[in-house]
Enzyme design. Structure first.
Site, short mmCIF file in Angstrom:
data_model
loop_
_atom_site.label_atom_id
_atom_site.label_comp_id
_atom_site.label_asym_id
_atom_site.label_seq_id
_atom_site.Cartn_x
_atom_site.Cartn_y
_atom_site.Cartn_z
N LYS A 194 0.87 -1.17 0.00
CA LYS A 194 0.00 0.00 0.00
C LYS A 194 0.91 1.22 0.00
CE LYS A 194 -3.50 2.25 2.87
NZ LYS A 194 -4.28 2.09 4.11
N LYS A 247 -2.28 -1.56 -3.64
CA LYS A 247 -3.14 -0.39 -3.54
C LYS A 247 -2.32 0.88 -3.67
CE LYS A 247 -5.95 1.91 -0.17
NZ LYS A 247 -6.39 1.97 1.18
C1 PBG Z 1 -6.80 3.42 5.73
C2 PBG Z 1 -7.40 3.18 4.39
C3 PBG Z 1 -7.33 4.09 3.33
C4 PBG Z 1 -8.04 3.54 2.28
C5 PBG Z 1 -8.54 2.29 2.69
N1 PBG Z 1 -8.11 2.08 4.02
C6 PBG Z 1 -6.76 5.47 3.23
C7 PBG Z 1 -5.50 5.85 3.81
O1 PBG Z 1 -4.54 5.09 3.88
O2 PBG Z 1 -5.45 7.01 4.21
C8 PBG Z 1 -8.19 4.23 0.95
C9 PBG Z 1 -9.21 3.74 0.03
C10 PBG Z 1 -9.51 4.64 -1.10
O3 PBG Z 1 -8.87 5.67 -1.36
O4 PBG Z 1 -10.46 4.30 -1.80
N2 PBG Z 1 -6.41 2.42 6.53
#
Ligand code: PBG
Length: 322
Positions: A194, A247
């Site tokens: 991520k 992601k």
């Molecule tokens: C946080 C989390 C995020 C998303 C899913 N879980 C955002 C972040 O890391 O700030 C993002 C999902 C999206 O942008 O659709 N644990």
């Protein structure tokens, strides 16, 4: 010319026959947002077509999604500021609206595949994914909270837990705790690679969960790196993850392919909020065709090697395929 590749493109029937990749509704997980209360359905400003629902409205929405063939959802809670604190205690309060909502969903739709995130950010007054001390995000000290959250969600009937904070040792710790407490069947989809991405903006609007200071670069990955994703993948595989997730998806198709060719686990990709909003904004301006661009995006993610796609397009795509 004895080689004429165009022969395999000459009719729709032949194009269909030679088509290598097609996305099915069964590949998709639909992320949805839950808020406290009754009778609420509020559109997310930066995500046209995506709503935050109270539980009664969400149950109706889930039913209509299931009629379209959607079998998996990922529910995120949007907490009001007054329920957030530094240690995210609301995340494992058995009476909190989110855990109650998960139980209701599972009771109403036992056959649905229900996923949830394990991370502090929706419940944290700092807007970070871990405990904060002197401006630093703590790794090991956060585990105990994540453990309580994971057990509370498993208890509520969640099928797949998604440890999403990109810190170290999450999967192994949660796997062991689940097994010790009789949840050996609860799956883990690790947010393996991520990235510290600009494409999460609209999601943080939906949850009001933007960090109150700094950024997430000491835990989320640097967008410049791919070899590091191999280390993350190896750890998650060894620690007991059932799925590896990449992601965002579109700017990281190479990472999806890399993990898919390296690890025998199913790869998931999160087609994030910014990727959704980017297309919606262009469509509003009349610059792109929604349906074709959506299908092309989802197909590219699958072609790169993702077996599972988390996408805000899930319902629209299912409607189109009906
Ligand atoms: C946080 C989390 C995020 C998303 C899913 N879980 C955002 C972040 O890391 O700030 C993002 C999902 C999206 O942008 O659709 N644990």
């Amino acid at each position: 010319m004895n080689r004429r590749p165009r022969r395999n493109r000459k009719s729709q029937a032949i194009r269909n026959m030679v088509e290598e990749t097609s996305v099915s509704v069964k590949d998709l997980i639909f992320p949805m947002f839950l808020i406290e209360g009754q009778g609420k359905k509020i559109e997310v400003n930066s995500m046209p077509g995506i709503f935050r629902f109270s539980i009664d409205a969400l149950l109706k929405e889930i039913e209509s999604c299931m009629k379209l063939g959607i079998e998996a959802i990922d529910v995120f809670p949007a907490y009001p500021e007054q329920l957030k604190n530094a240690t995210a205690t609301e995340s494992y309060n058995p009476d909190t609206f989110y855990l109650k909502g998960l139980r209701e969903i599972k009771k109403e739709f036992p056959e649905i595949c229900l996923m949830s995130d394990v991370a502090m950010d929706p419940y944290s007054s700092d807007g970070h994914d871990g405990l904060v001390k002197d401006g630093k995000i703590l790794n090991d000290e956060t585990l105990e909270i994540l453990g309580k959250m994971a057990l509370a969600q498993a208890e509520a009937g969640v099928d797949i837990l998604g440890p999403s904070d990109m810190m170290d040792g999450r999967v192994g710790y949660i796997r062991q705790l689940l097994d010790e407490n009789g949840f050996s069947e609860t799956s883990i989809m690790s947010y393996t690679a991520k990235y510290a991405s600009a494409f999460y903006g609209p999601f943080r609007d939906a949850l009001d969960s933007a960090p109150k200071f700094g950024d997430k670069k000491t835990y989320q990955m640097n967008p410049s790196n791919s070899r590091e994703a191999l280390i993350e993948g190896e750890l998650d595989l060894m620690e007991g993850a059932d799925f590896l997730m990449v992601k965002p998806a579109l700017a990281y198709l190479d990472i999806i392919q890399l993990l898919n060719t390296t690890y025998p686990l199913p790869i998931a990709a999160y087609n994030v909020s910014g990727e959704y909003s980017m297309l919606k904004a262009s469509v509003e301006k009349g610059w792109l065709e929604n349906d074709r661009a959506m299908i092309e995006m989802l197909t590219s993610i699958k072609r790169a090697g993702a077996k599972v796609i988390l996408s805000y397009f899930a319902k629209e795509f299912a409607l189109l395929k009906r």
